[in-house]
Structure formats: structure tokens, C-alpha cells
Design a protein around this motif. Structure first.
Motif, short mmCIF file in Angstrom:
data_model
loop_
_atom_site.label_atom_id
_atom_site.label_comp_id
_atom_site.label_asym_id
_atom_site.label_seq_id
_atom_site.Cartn_x
_atom_site.Cartn_y
_atom_site.Cartn_z
N UNK A 287 0.85 -1.19 0.00
CA UNK A 287 0.00 0.00 0.00
C UNK A 287 0.89 1.24 0.00
N UNK A 288 0.27 2.42 -0.13
CA UNK A 288 1.05 3.65 -0.23
C UNK A 288 1.93 3.91 1.00
N UNK A 289 1.59 3.31 2.15
CA UNK A 289 2.39 3.60 3.35
C UNK A 289 2.74 2.36 4.17
N UNK A 290 2.37 1.18 3.66
CA UNK A 290 2.61 -0.03 4.47
C UNK A 290 2.75 -1.26 3.57
N UNK A 315 6.03 1.69 5.75
CA UNK A 315 7.15 1.96 4.83
C UNK A 315 8.15 2.92 5.44
N UNK A 316 7.71 3.76 6.39
CA UNK A 316 8.64 4.68 7.06
C UNK A 316 9.68 3.90 7.88
N UNK A 317 9.34 2.66 8.28
CA UNK A 317 10.24 1.84 9.10
C UNK A 317 10.95 0.75 8.29
N UNK A 424 6.77 11.92 1.97
CA UNK A 424 6.92 12.18 3.40
C UNK A 424 6.05 11.20 4.19
N UNK A 425 6.64 10.10 4.60
CA UNK A 425 5.87 9.05 5.28
C UNK A 425 6.08 9.12 6.79
N UNK A 426 5.03 8.79 7.52
CA UNK A 426 5.10 8.80 8.99
C UNK A 426 5.07 7.35 9.50
N UNK A 427 5.83 7.10 10.58
CA UNK A 427 5.76 5.79 11.23
C UNK A 427 4.44 5.70 12.00
N UNK A 428 3.90 4.51 12.14
CA UNK A 428 2.63 4.36 12.88
C UNK A 428 2.50 2.92 13.37
N UNK A 429 1.55 2.71 14.25
CA UNK A 429 1.18 1.35 14.68
C UNK A 429 -0.31 1.22 14.42
N UNK A 430 -0.70 0.15 13.73
CA UNK A 430 -2.12 -0.06 13.44
C UNK A 430 -2.82 -0.68 14.65
N UNK A 431 -3.98 -0.15 14.99
CA UNK A 431 -4.78 -0.79 16.04
C UNK A 431 -5.35 -2.09 15.47
N UNK A 432 -5.85 -2.96 16.32
CA UNK A 432 -6.39 -4.24 15.85
C UNK A 432 -7.56 -4.02 14.89
N UNK A 433 -8.35 -2.95 15.14
CA UNK A 433 -9.49 -2.66 14.25
C UNK A 433 -8.98 -2.21 12.89
N UNK A 434 -7.97 -1.31 12.89
CA UNK A 434 -7.41 -0.81 11.63
C UNK A 434 -6.79 -1.95 10.82
N UNK A 435 -6.09 -2.83 11.53
CA UNK A 435 -5.45 -3.96 10.84
C UNK A 435 -6.51 -4.88 10.24
N UNK A 436 -7.59 -5.08 10.98
CA UNK A 436 -8.68 -5.92 10.51
C UNK A 436 -9.32 -5.33 9.25
#
Length: 822
Positions: A287-290, A315-317, A424-436
Motif C-alpha cells: 500500500x502507499x504507506x505499508x 514503509x517509514x520503518x 513524506x511518510x510517517x511511522x505508525x502502529x495499526x490498532x487491531x481494528x485498523x489492521x482488521x
């Protein structure tokens, strides 16, 4: 898919305005529908009357949709003039720059299509079987540069239109309801369409024009004056489509996260991951960021399939460790070559059985059972054949290792990720809902639906080419600075790609001119890839996963191998564009039917095409001089060469060596010492291939085929040794000499990657293939020749390669208990 069904039904109805064909589905190498995927694959025998009638139907349908398209472009242009007029007033709706960005190239596209429509319309309305209009399509295709400019600006145009809508109510109203005129004979005078939808139409149009060219060619007799013009227009259109290797349909690929951000799918595909010491097939989504790695969940019948996320990296990581930084990979047992070859043999045999069942109108249950077995073997082959490491690392933790079949795929994935990382990408952690939500969207968004195995292909898709492809790599242009450059050639075989040839390194240049010809054996191949590399001489850049120096890919490209184009006796010249680099090459194809013929030389004073007994008698030698010299040179400086005997030598070098050996030239040794080692290996293979009868003789060939099929080890041993004793002395001594050489080559397998099985695959058909294929009349396809004859030939040579040393004297001493009859 709906789009695919509509493409198949293209001839039967005029395409409706709303149909959308995605670019990626019409790109080179990914057919939208049976018979529509390759750039040149269209010429078929056409019944003249029926074909010309179908031409009219295709053209009538296309003309109607062309009228709709012109009306759409007119609707898009309609607000442009008043917007431009207000731009210079004190209360502008949009600035001149915004107008030029949103409506970029629309006027030019409109004029091109208006002219095309005005010229084509009278030809269709006053139809005549001899009517010519190929020049109109050729001209249309030659103006695709305007579309390239439009496509490059497309995303910016959309973004600009969206921003302007948000900041200006007046423009928002205009862009939400543009009026499109209906066709002349339509009841609806106007329809309302959004500006976003209309801006997509030019992208859709190139794809549709390409489909029409496919259909027109299918129904145009080869001797019709339009045929070469349409073929040229199709080639230009397909090359254009393949060059736009981007996902530009946001309506298909957009995912909205719970926070309201837009995330798009850029690329997806099946990759083999090394996980917990074993190989696992994964579906990877970029995806564009992951980057998300998933596998399909097992579901009960009737339930909707879903993906299960194994891991993801923002992708930032994500970083690619350099070869010297990456730790050695966890040990994975490589799959033995002979087991991979056995799988190929089973797959080919199952293919033949399926064809026979279909020809005999066999039970569908039996066919399904055979297909299931074939899929199982193909799946195992796909899982166990890749060896090229592709490592990615999460800077906050874990590394992941994929194994790929080709540097081409590794480069594609790396480039796609690096391109996205420029933003310009930002690091993030997906919540379980977002990942789902994200994982749940994968099934709907994926562009690769099936595991790339032939069992998933439609019955009427091309089975590929069997035989020899001759390729001349001429030259390359477009390099910004001097470098040491070379090209490699790959073809697909059994669902994955194999490197087959490599040019010499052209040093310190921006315009390499190789002019090197290669002969590549094809096994059901449908695509040719050319990769251009910069040679790296720094020994610190060794990849710990496979102990090879990593050369830099400068460009890569792929074309479809169309039987109609390549099976002509003439060379077909083309240019592949890759990252701004253009590589010029030529190719022609010899089918396996033709390549199976051994033609005795008319000139008996040489060595090629002359019986081995004649050559050894003339030379007063036990082993022909050509065999001894080539073997000696390979052992001196080629025994550690990666792919020795598998990588094709330059054909012109091989022909030059052939000429000096035939003339018994005094400069042979000097020439050998200067010649590329792959050319010397190729000369040795050519000598055995051109013998008027195989080294193991025509007379004994049926017995070799029967002997290798024996199940009892003792019976097989007796038979196979007895057959060797039955060979004429020059053939036997030469065979044993070659056998020992090939064993010495295989001892260096960790370095040269050539196992006994690889060598048997290369030399088996060369040493055993009979002068005449008597069974040819009973074969249903070229694939049958591959599955039955060639595999057995490989097995015979492998038997002797795996056998303890065989001495001529011992063999001859043990003739006492055996009959000389075979």
C-alpha cells in the motif's frame, strides 16, 4: 471478473459507456481474456468472407463508442473557456495554472479523436470489403505521446480538481454535474457525469482501443493491406500500456482507514517467504504507506474467502539491508534438482493426460482429478524452485526473507517500495481494528487473483513455445554516465523465470554495442525478459544469502513471445524501453519439430555434422579433437563459472569456433584461449547436437528408453551396461570421456550452481535425441515431446552420471555373459 467477461464479449455488442477496463489487466504479460494478452499475439487464419463481415461489426461498435468518447471530451472542455475567461477578472473561480493542470492535454486528445472519427465514419457507413483504415489506427497509435503526458499529469489533475472543489463552491457545482451529449440515435439528450469520472475516460480509452486492435487483427486476412498497419498500431499501443506500469485507478484501489486517511494498493503478488526454517507461500500487498504480508484463510464451502495478516511494516520503518549488513539467512534445505525435474516431468505427463481425456471427451470428474494432481505438483514446484534472496528489515525489529525466482521480481518490488518512500511518510502502529479493516480489504482490492501456475489458466490460453529462440542483443542507449554494462535474458518455464543468457560486459561506456546472438531453449515459454546491469567489481558487496556479488540493475523489460511473430523465418527487430534506457534486439524462433532434425553435413572434411567414427579415424584419435579441446578449456577456466553449459554462449562466437574446427585451422588453440568460456561450452553442445546420429546411436535409442523405465535395479543395471557395450568404440570412449568431465563440473556445484541433474537436463537430449522422431505422428503437442522423450533422455544420462566410474576396459571384459543382440 466483470471487466474480463465484457472484454470477451467485445465483438457481440457495442461497449457501454460505463465499462471500465483497468490498465493493469491489459498490460504486457497479463492477458485480460484468452488470446488478448500479448502484444503481437493476434494473427490467425481468417475465413475471408466471415472475417471481413466481423471487421465491419467490430468497427461499427468501436465507432459508436468513439462518438460517446468525443462527447465526453466535449463535456469536459465545455467549462474550460468560461473558467479561463474569469481567471483574468477580479473574481476568478480558478487560476490559469489550476485550469491548465486540470484540463492538461484534453484539447489535444479531443482534436486527435475528432479527426480519427471523421475519417473512419464514412468508411464504415459506405462499407466495402476492400476498405482500408489501418493507416488511421496507425496514426492514432503514433499520437500516444499525448496520452503519456496526460497520464503523467493525471493524479495531479485529480488532486487539483479536488482541492479546488473544496475551496470553491462554484467550481464544486460545475465539477459535480457536467452534461454529456447522448449519441445521435439515443433517446437521452444528455447525461450528468462528474469531472473525476470524465478525467478517467482517456485512460480507459487507450485500453479499449488496444482491445479493438486485437479483435480487428483476428478478423483481418493476413494478406489484407491493413494487416501490417494494424499489427504495427497494436505493437505501439501495447508497448505504451506496458510502459505505464502504475496503478492509476483510485476507485478500485482506495482504502479509507478509520481515521479517514486514504490508502491505496500499489502492487500485490505471491511470494515465497522463509518462515521458521521452511518455505511458505504468501500474498504480499504493498500500500502507499505499508507493506502487508498475508495468507488466505481456509474457509468452509460457500463462505467468503478472507486473508489473515502474518505481519506488516510501515514503509517509514522499512529498510533494505545492504549485502554486507545482512546476516546469513536461516538454513533452509534446498530442494534437490532431481526432485524439481521429477515434478516437471509429472506436470508435463499430467498435461498430456488431460489433453487426451479432453480429446476423447473423457469424464469431467477424471479431468478434475488430473487437474488437482497437476496443481499439487505445480504448487510444490512454485514453492521450492525460487532461490534469489529478497530481504527486508523493520528498523524497529525483525527481518523477513523472501525467495524469488528472478532478479526481475526483486527489482520490481524494491523499486515500487523505494518510489513510495520518497514521499513524506510517517511511522505508525495499526490498532487491531485498523489492521482488521486493512486485511479485510485485501480480498476485494487484490489484482493478482490466482497462484501463477498453468492449472489456473484457461483451456484456450497459449500453451507457450517449445523449441529454440534466437536472440541478438544489439545495443543500448539512454545511460546518463559511463559504466560497465551487460544484459541477461530470461524466459518463463513452468510458471517461473529462468536466466538463459548473458552478454559480455561492455566497459566504461554510455552506448554499449554488444551485437551478440544467443540460442535459448524454450519449454512452454510465453515471455522474454531483458535485464540490463552495471557490473560491480567490489568483492565486499557479496550477498551472504547466496555468496554472489550484487550487480546493479539499470533497467528491465519484458515482451510476450507470440508464435505468429517469432515463428517466421525472418528476424524480428524490436526495442524494449526500461527506465529511460532503450535496448535494441532481434529474435526468431525454431519450433522443437524443426530443431529435432539432425542434418548430416554435405562437407565430410569438417567435424560438425560428420559421423564420429569418420572424424576419429581421420584424426587417428579415440576422442574427437574438438571434444578434447573444449573440455580442456572448460576445466581450465570455466569449471567455476555460474551456469556453465546452461547459460547460452554468443552464437556468432560459437559459429566462428565451428568454422575454425571445421577448417582444422592452426589458430584454434589461440582462438580458444581468447574466447568467452560460455561460447566454448556452447560449441561443444552444438557439436553433439549436430552429429548426423546421436552419440548413443539411433539403433539403440528404443532400448535406452525401455532400459531406463525398468523398475528392478539389477535388471536396469544389466540392461544399461549392456547398452553401453553395444555402442561403437569411438562413441563409447567419447561418451565415457564426457561423462567424467561432467562429473568434475558437478563437483563444483556450490560455486557453479550446476548439479548432475542440471547437466543431465542440458546434455541428455543432445546426446540421445534420435535423427528422426518416429513417434511424432502420435504426439498431440510439442509439450508431449517434452514430457515423454526429453525427460527419458535426461533420466538416461543422469543414470550414468550417478553411476560409479565406468571404465572402457572393464566394460569390454564383462561381455561374456551377455548376448550382443539388443
Amino acid at each position: 471478473m466483470e471487466e474480463e467477461e465484457e472484454a470477451i464479449g467485445f465483438l457481440d455488442k457495442v461497449l457501454e459507456d460505463e465499462d471500465v477496463f483497468l490498465l493493469e489487466e491489459c498490460e504486457l504479460g497479463t492477458p485480460t481474456s484468452p488470446g488478448s494478452g500479448s502484444p503481437f499475439l493476434v494473427a490467425v487464419k481468417v475465413e475471408a468472407g466471415k472475417g471481413l463481415e466481423m471487421r465491419k461489426l467490430v468497427l461499427s461498435g468501436f465507432l459508436a463508442s468513439e462518438e460517446i468518447y468525443i462527447n465526453q471530451l466535449e463535456a469536459l472542455l465545455l467549462p474550460m473557456k468560461p473558467l479561463k475567461a474569469t481567471a483574468t477578472t477580479s473574481q476568478p473561480v480558478l487560476t490559469i495554472q489550476q485550469i491548465e493542470t486540470i484540463f492538461y492535454k484534453i484539447q489535444d486528445i479531443y482534436e486527435i479523436h475528432k479527426e480519427f472519427y471523421d475519417n473512419l465514419c464514412p468508411k464504415v457507413q459506405q462499407w466495402d470489403s476492400q476498405v482500408t483504415m489501418g493507416h488511421l489506427f496507425q496514426k492514432l497509435a503514433s499520437q500516444l505521446g499525448v496520452y503519456k503526458a496526460f497520464v503523467d499529469n493525471y493524479k495531479v489533475a485529480l488532486e487539483t480538481a479536488e482541492k479546488c472543489s473544496q475551496s470553491n463552491n462554484q467550481f464544486q457545482k460545475i465539477s459535480e454535474e457536467l452534461k454529456v451529449k447522448g449519441p445521435k440515435d439515443s433517446k437521452d439528450s444528455h447525461t450528468s457525469v462528474t469531472m473525476e469520472a470524465l478525467l478517467y475516460k482517456p485512460i480507459d480509452r487507450v485500453t479499449r482501443s488496444t482491445l479493438v486492435l486485437h479483435d480487428l487483427l483476428k478478423h483481418t486476412p493476413v494478406d489484407h493491406p491493413d494487416y501490417p498497419l494494424l499489427q504495427d498500431a497494436l505493437r505501439i499501443s501495447q508497448n505504451f500500456l506496458s510502459s505505464i506500469n502504475e496503478d492509476i485507478d483510485p476507485r478500485r484501489t482506495a482504502v479509507t482507514t478509520p481515521k479517514g486517511e486514504t490508502r491505496q494498493l500499489v502492487k500485490d503478488g505471491f511470494l515465497v517467504e522463509v518462515s521458521e526454517g521452511s518455505r511458505k507461500l504468501r500474498h504480499v500487498f504493498l500500500f502507499t504507506d505499508v507493506l502487508l504480508c498475508a495468507k488466505l484463510k481456509k474457509t468452509s464451502a460457500g463462505k467468503h474467502q478472507q486473508y489473515d495478516c502474518k505481519w506488516y511494516i510501515p514503509l517509514a520503518d522499512l529498510v533494505f539491508p545492504s549485502p554486507e549488513e545482512s546476516e546469513a539467512s536461516p538454513h533452509v534445505h534446498p530442494f534437490p534438482d532431481h526432485e524439481l525435474e521429477d515434478m516437471k516431468m509429472k506436470i508435463s505427463a499430467l498435461k498430456s493426460e488431460i489433453q487426451k481425456e479432453k480429446a476423447n471427451k473423457g469424464q469431467s470428474r477424471a479431468i478434475e482429478r488430473l487437474k488437482k494432481k497437476m496443481f499439487e505438483n505445480e504448487f510444490l514446484l512454485l514453492l521450492n524452485s525460487p532461490t534469489i534472496p529478497f530481504r527486508i528489515h523493520n528498523r524497529n525489529g525483525k527481518s523477513y526473507l523472501f525467495l524469488l525466482s528472478s532478479d526481475y521480481e526483486r527489482s520490481e518490488w524494491r523499486e515500487a517500495i523505494q518510489k513510495l518512500q520518497k514521499k513524506d511518510l510517517q511511522a505508525f502502529v495499526l490498532s487491531s481494528v485498523e489492521l482488521q479493516v486493512l486485511t479485510g480489504s485485501c480480498f476485494k482490492l487484490r489484482t493478482v487473483h490466482n497462484i501463477p501456475v498453468t492449472s489456473n489458466k484457461d483451456d484456450d490460453e497459449s500453451p507457450g513455445l517449445y523449441g529454440f529462440l534466437h536472440v541478438i542483443v544489439h545495443s543500448a542507449k539512454g545511460f546518463k554516465q559511463s559504466a560497465n554494462l551487460y544484459c541477461t535474458l530470461e524466459v518463463d518455464s513452468f510458471g517461473y523465470f529462468v536466466s538463459k543468457a548473458k552478454t559480455r560486459v561492455f566497459r566504461d561506456t554510455t552506448e554499449p554495442k554488444w551485437d551478440e546472438e544467443f540460442e535459448i531453449e524454450l519449454e512452454g515459454s510465453q515471455s522474454l525478459r531483458i535485464l540490463c546491469y552495471e557490473k560491480c567489481y567490489d568483492k565486499t558487496k557479496v550477498n551472504k544469502d547466496n555468496n554472489e556479488i550484487v550487480d546493479k540493475i539499470m533497467g528491465k523489460g519484458q515482451i510476450q513471445l507470440d508464435p505468429q511473430t517469432v515463428e517466421t523465418k525472418n528476424w524480428h527487430t524490436d526495442v524494449i524501453e526500461m527506465n529511460g534506457i532503450k535496448v535494441e534486439f532481434s529474435m526468431k524462433f525454431t519450433s522443437r519439430d524443426m530443431s529435432l532434425k539432425r542434418t548430416p553435413s554435405k562437407k565430410q572434411t569438417g567435424v560438425f555434422g560428420v559421423k564420429i567414427s569418420v572424424v576419429t579415424k581421420r584424426e587417428r584419435s579415440k576422442v574427437p579433437y574438438i571434444v578434447r579441446q573444449c573440455v580442456e578449456e572448460v576445466e581450465k577456466r570455466g569449471i567455476e563459472e555460474v551456469g556453465i553449459y546452461r547459460i547460452s554462449g554468443v552464437a556468432t562466437d560459437i559459429q566462428a569456433l565451428k568454422a575454425v574446427f571445421d577448417a582444422n585451422n592452426k589458430d584454434i588453440l589461440l582462438m580458444l584461449s581468447d574466447m568467452d568460456i560460455n561460447a566454448i561450452a556452447g560449441t561443444l553442445k552444438l557439436y553433439f547436437r549436430e552429429l548426423p546420429e546421436p552419440l548413443l546411436t539411433d539403433r539403440l535409442y528404443p532400448a535406452f528408453m525401455e532400459g531406463i523405465a525398468l523398475s528392478d535395479p539389477a535388471a536396469k543395471e544389466n540392461c544399461m551396461m549392456h547398452l553401453l557395450r553395444s555402442l561403437p568404440d569411438p562413441n563409447l570412449i567419447t561418451f565415457l570421456f564426457l561423462l567424467e568431465h561432467l562429473k568434475r563440473v558437478a563437483e563444483k556445484e556450490p560455486i557453479n550452481k550446476m548439479s548432475l541433474h542440471n547437466l543431465a537436463t542440458v546434455f541428455g537430449p543432445t546426446l540421445l535425441r534420435p535423427s528422426e522422431v518416429e513417434s511424432k505422428a502420435h504426439l498431440t503437442s510439442a509439450a508431449d515431446i517434452w514430457s515423454h522423450d526429453v525427460m527419458a533422455q535426461v533420466q538416461v544420462l543422469l543414470y550414468y552420471l550417478q553411476h560409479p566410474p565406468i571404465s572402457f576396459a572393464e566394460l569390454k571384459r564383462n561381455t561374456l555373459y551377455f548376448s550382443t543382440d539388443v
